[in-house]
Motif scaffolding. Structure first.
Motif, PDB file in Angstrom:
ATOM      1  N   PHE A  57      11.883  -4.635  10.813  1.00  0.00           N
ATOM      2  CA  PHE A  57      10.907  -4.099   9.869  1.00  0.00           C
ATOM      3  C   PHE A  57       9.560  -4.820   9.988  1.00  0.00           C
ATOM      4  CE2 PHE A  57       8.898  -4.706   5.672  1.00  0.00           C
ATOM      5  CZ  PHE A  57       8.478  -3.395   5.443  1.00  0.00           C
ATOM      6  N   PRO A  61       5.919  -1.316  14.356  1.00  0.00           N
ATOM      7  CA  PRO A  61       4.981  -0.489  13.594  1.00  0.00           C
ATOM      8  C   PRO A  61       5.739   0.508  12.718  1.00  0.00           C
ATOM      9  CG  PRO A  61       4.404  -0.534  15.925  1.00  0.00           C
ATOM     10  CD  PRO A  61       5.735  -1.204  15.789  1.00  0.00           C
ATOM     11  N   ASP A  62       5.137   0.882  11.592  1.00  0.00           N
ATOM     12  CA  ASP A  62       5.814   1.746  10.624  1.00  0.00           C
ATOM     13  C   ASP A  62       6.310   3.059  11.223  1.00  0.00           C
ATOM     14  OD1 ASP A  62       5.523  -0.034   8.567  1.00  0.00           O
ATOM     15  OD2 ASP A  62       3.649   0.848   7.850  1.00  0.00           O
ATOM     16  N   ASP A  63       5.533   3.650  12.099  1.00  0.00           N
ATOM     17  CA  ASP A  63       5.910   4.956  12.623  1.00  0.00           C
ATOM     18  C   ASP A  63       6.933   4.882  13.757  1.00  0.00           C
ATOM     19  OD1 ASP A  63       4.169   3.768  14.354  1.00  0.00           O
ATOM     20  OD2 ASP A  63       2.899   5.538  14.648  1.00  0.00           O
ATOM     21  N   SER A  64       7.206   3.689  14.285  1.00  0.00           N
ATOM     22  CA  SER A  64       8.150   3.595  15.398  1.00  0.00           C
ATOM     23  C   SER A  64       9.582   3.310  14.956  1.00  0.00           C
ATOM     24  CB  SER A  64       7.706   2.501  16.379  1.00  0.00           C
ATOM     25  OG  SER A  64       7.851   1.231  15.788  1.00  0.00           O
ATOM     26  N   VAL A  65       9.772   2.911  13.716  1.00  0.00           N
ATOM     27  CA  VAL A  65      11.111   2.594  13.212  1.00  0.00           C
ATOM     28  C   VAL A  65      11.655   3.812  12.483  1.00  0.00           C
ATOM     29  CG1 VAL A  65      12.444   1.092  11.697  1.00  0.00           C
ATOM     30  CG2 VAL A  65      10.511   0.175  12.968  1.00  0.00           C
ATOM     31  N   ALA A  66      12.828   4.244  12.888  1.00  0.00           N
ATOM     32  CA  ALA A  66      13.456   5.368  12.200  1.00  0.00           C
ATOM     33  C   ALA A  66      13.738   4.965  10.754  1.00  0.00           C
ATOM     34  CB  ALA A  66      14.749   5.752  12.909  1.00  0.00           C
ATOM     35  N   GLY A  68      11.332   4.104   8.610  1.00  0.00           N
ATOM     36  CA  GLY A  68      10.109   3.468   8.111  1.00  0.00           C
ATOM     37  C   GLY A  68      10.355   2.459   7.008  1.00  0.00           C
ATOM     38  N   PRO A  69       9.783   2.680   5.824  1.00  0.00           N
ATOM     39  CA  PRO A  69       9.917   1.723   4.713  1.00  0.00           C
ATOM     40  C   PRO A  69      11.364   1.521   4.248  1.00  0.00           C
ATOM     41  CG  PRO A  69       8.171   3.299   4.261  1.00  0.00           C
ATOM     42  CD  PRO A  69       8.862   3.756   5.506  1.00  0.00           C
ATOM     43  N   TYR A 134       7.061  -7.161  -0.315  1.00  0.00           N
ATOM     44  CA  TYR A 134       7.317  -5.762  -0.022  1.00  0.00           C
ATOM     45  C   TYR A 134       6.775  -4.876  -1.145  1.00  0.00           C
ATOM     46  CZ  TYR A 134       9.683  -1.491   1.314  1.00  0.00           C
ATOM     47  OH  TYR A 134       9.937  -0.205   1.669  1.00  0.00           O
TER      48      TYR A 134
END
Length: 139
Positions: A57, A61-66, A68-69, A134
């Motif tokens: 996490f 980057p936020d858009d590369s992790v399935a 995201g948040p 967070y």
């Protein structure tokens, strides 16, 4: 600044998980109360999973992790679970009373529970800081 603190606390969390595992291995582990093998093993497994998920996490980057948040929330949940398990493991230092109670065993790393107390109460503070970071979107 908050991100640097989160990265440092993440590294310290890894140290706490590893040192707890090292301190509890074998029959000569420093303790007053036997917590069994299940809790330290669960602490290590969930702690390792928490570190991996939280690190993914932090560095991806936020858009590369399935997810995201949601990955951050899952990592925080694993960290809180690890912290609670660590406090359960910390109960091994509670004084045992009774006819069949054993005396505290010698510990080569410290002369008592202070390293464990420092590590696990530090984890409570660290995970609370992770949660705050967070929540305020500083990580």
């Amino acid at each position: 600044m908050a991100q640097i603190v989160v990265y440092v606390l993440t590294a310290l969390a890894a140290v706490v998980v590893v040192l707890t595992r090292l301190r509890l291995r074998g029959a000569g582990a420093a303790q007053r109360l036997d917590v069994g093998r299940f809790w330290p093993l669960l602490h290590t497994l969930i702690g390792t999973a928490a570190l991996v998920v939280w690190t993914v996490f932090l560095v991806a980057p936020d858009d590369s992790v399935a997810g995201g948040p949601a990955v951050g929330i899952f990592g925080l949940g694993l960290f809180w679970f690890t912290t609670v398990i660590g406090l359960v493991v910390l109960m091994r230092w509670l004084p045992s009373k009774g006819r069949h109670a054993s005396h505290a065993q010698a510990d080569a790393w410290t002369s008592g529970p202070w390293l464990s107390v420092l590590g696990h109460l530090g984890m409570v503070v660290g995970v609370a800081y992770f949660t705050w970071a967070y929540w305020t979107a500083t990580v």
